[in-house]
Design an enzyme around this catalytic site. Structure first.
Site, PDB file in Angstrom:
ATOM      1  N   SER A 277      21.472   8.760  61.729  1.00 48.63           N
ATOM      2  CA  SER A 277      22.897   9.536  61.621  1.00 48.63           C
ATOM      3  C   SER A 277      22.621  10.205  60.507  1.00 48.63           C
ATOM      4  O   SER A 277      21.415  10.493  59.950  1.00 48.63           O
ATOM      5  CB  SER A 277      23.773   8.536  61.248  1.00 48.63           C
ATOM      6  OG  SER A 277      23.507   7.730  60.059  1.00 48.63           O
ATOM      7  N   LYS A 278      23.722  11.114  60.004  1.00 51.17           N
ATOM      8  CA  LYS A 278      23.518  12.157  58.906  1.00 51.17           C
ATOM      9  C   LYS A 278      22.861  11.401  57.501  1.00 51.17           C
ATOM     10  O   LYS A 278      22.483  12.111  56.455  1.00 51.17           O
ATOM     11  CB  LYS A 278      24.965  12.883  58.420  1.00 51.17           C
ATOM     12  CG  LYS A 278      25.263  13.779  59.834  1.00 51.17           C
ATOM     13  CD  LYS A 278      26.485  14.499  59.468  1.00 51.17           C
ATOM     14  CE  LYS A 278      26.664  15.455  60.536  1.00 51.17           C
ATOM     15  NZ  LYS A 278      28.020  16.274  60.301  1.00 51.17           N
ATOM     16  N   ARG A 279      23.165  10.103  57.344  1.00 56.87           N
ATOM     17  CA  ARG A 279      22.936   9.693  56.347  1.00 56.87           C
ATOM     18  C   ARG A 279      21.297   9.448  55.910  1.00 56.87           C
ATOM     19  O   ARG A 279      20.682   9.280  54.960  1.00 56.87           O
ATOM     20  CB  ARG A 279      23.305   8.080  55.933  1.00 56.87           C
ATOM     21  CG  ARG A 279      22.800   7.096  56.955  1.00 56.87           C
ATOM     22  CD  ARG A 279      23.689   5.722  56.779  1.00 56.87           C
ATOM     23  NE  ARG A 279      23.339   4.700  57.788  1.00 56.87           N
ATOM     24  CZ  ARG A 279      22.304   4.003  57.597  1.00 56.87           C
ATOM     25  NH1 ARG A 279      21.418   3.934  56.530  1.00 56.87           N
ATOM     26  NH2 ARG A 279      21.994   3.066  58.737  1.00 56.87           N
TER      27      ARG A 279
END
Length: 407
Positions: free
Chosen positions: A241-243
């Site tokens: 994910s973007k994290r």
């Protein structure tokens, strides 16, 4: 375009090309909040940048359109198939309210049982249904799941997978209150009517498969071949994910990754050709690709390995392409005025062997151009090199290269 979606598209494309088949592109845009013309354009642009093409799709047309689900709704395609399910006794109106469903779910939890939808409306009389309709009560359409049926799929990746209909969770919604088809109903109708023979997707979709097979059979459609590919995970084995940083194809494009590097690395996430070869171009991938070499276990997205693979593709650029791409990046960073001329050509060829991504070209060139040769010539280290003969050896190499025409 998420890297996971790009890899799914890539494997579908590689299989189609290796088998002499066709790839169709369909846009599933029924989530009105998330689907915009901009998001569609970004996905198509990302696929094209990767070199993934299609024989039919929303941008080029074809024999199996429309290619957007929103347009297929307007054409009445799902409504027609819903009527077939209703007439065959496979679908019914359900007026259960969210509160009633919550209570059923809570009751199952209290009894430590799996939640299974058992709607009273599956056996309601016509009078009961009409009374609700007259009162303007909202309803969904549910698929009537047969009891104690066995569903077996010979998955192209996972082998034989087996379910019983008791595992599905009861009668499931196929059309929302708004009249918009749910995913499982929509894709079955679309894939069947578009003549799709093979459906390759991520393993997270595996639990949708028994529901879809039930709908295929209820509508009298031939079930396609399914293949569920391993997920792409972050290094900590959580969902990417973007994290974890950049996750879209566009992000990596902006960071100076090459399309050839992206495709090469994505192809290695869950597949290999059985050799130690790690660097491929698109043509080699088409020639080597077989689904039976697909892994069953999740793949880890390793950014360092991705960068290493991309560096190889940077070094494979010919001089003209190096000047176009590396010179173009230098111009974008305003280190040169335009990607042309002797300096650009020489700098691009030199940088080609020193960088792993295009954006690194700027810092590398600055470092080279800012080298303090005067400080080096007067320093202790240089004196040591003179005494040890290293400077003389280097000078000889330069003279020999010059005389040979290499410098």
């Amino acid at each position: 375009l998420h890297v996971g979606g790009a890899r799914t598209a890539l494997f579908n494309w590689l299989y189609a090309k290796s088998q002499g088949g066709d790839m169709l592109l369909r846009v599933e845009d029924t989530d009105m909040a998330r689907s915009t013309s901009e998001s569609e354009a970004a996905i198509l642009e990302g696929l094209k940048w990767c070199g993934i093409t299609w024989e039919e799709g929303p941008d080029i047309g074809g024999d199996h359109g429309p290619y957007r689900q929103s347009e297929r709704i307007e054409a009445g395609i799902y409504e027609e198939q819903l009527k077939k399910l209703i007439n065959g006794g496979h679908a019914y109106r359900c007026f259960l309210t969210p509160e009633e469903l919550d209570e059923m779910r809570a009751e199952a939890e209290r009894n430590e049982q799996a939640f299974v939808v058992q709607s009273i409306w599956s056996s309601a009389t016509q009078e009961q249904i009409q009374a609700k309709l007259d009162a303007g009560a909202p309803f969904v359409w549910r698929f009537r799941v047969p009891l104690d049926d066995e569903i077996i799929v010979d998955d192209y990746v996972l082998g034989e997978v087996e379910w019983t209909t008791d595992d599905i969770g009861g009668d499931f919604i196929i059309v929302r209150q708004t009249g918009v088809p749910m995913y499982n109903f929509g894709v079955v109708v679309d894939d069947a009517l578009m003549g799709i023979t093979h459906v390759f997707r991520a393993q997270e979709h595996l639990m949708n498969t028994p529901k879809q097979i039930l709908i295929y059979k209820a509508l009298g459609f031939e079930v396609p071949t399914f293949g569920h590919m391993p997920l792409i995970l972050a290094p900590d084995r959580s969902k990417l994910s973007k994290r974890h940083g950049a996750v879209s194809v566009g992000d990596y494009q902006k960071q100076g990754y090459l399309a050839s590097g992206m495709i090469n690395y994505l192809s290695q996430l869950g597949w290999n050709d059985g050799t130690n070869k790690e660097i491929y171009n698109l043509e080699e991938l088409v020639q080597s690709f077989t689904m039976n070499r697909m892994s069953k276990v999740s793949a880890i997205f390793d950014k360092d390995k991705f960068k290493w693979v991309n560096g190889h593709h940077v070094r494979l650029l010919d001089e003209e392409k190096a000047q176009e791409m590396i010179g173009g990046e230098l111009a974008r960073q305003e280190l040169i005025k335009e990607a042309s001329g002797d300096f650009c050509q020489q700098a691009s060829v030199l940088l080609r062997d020193r960088i792993s991504t295009l954006v690194e070209a700027g810092d590398e060139l600055r470092s080279m151009m800012a080298y303090d040769i005067d400080a080096m010539l007067t320093g202790d280290q240089f004196k040591q090199w003179v005494e040890e003969g290293a400077v003389k050896e280097t000078a000889k190499c330069i003279v020999e290269a010059y005389e040979a025409g290499d410098l």
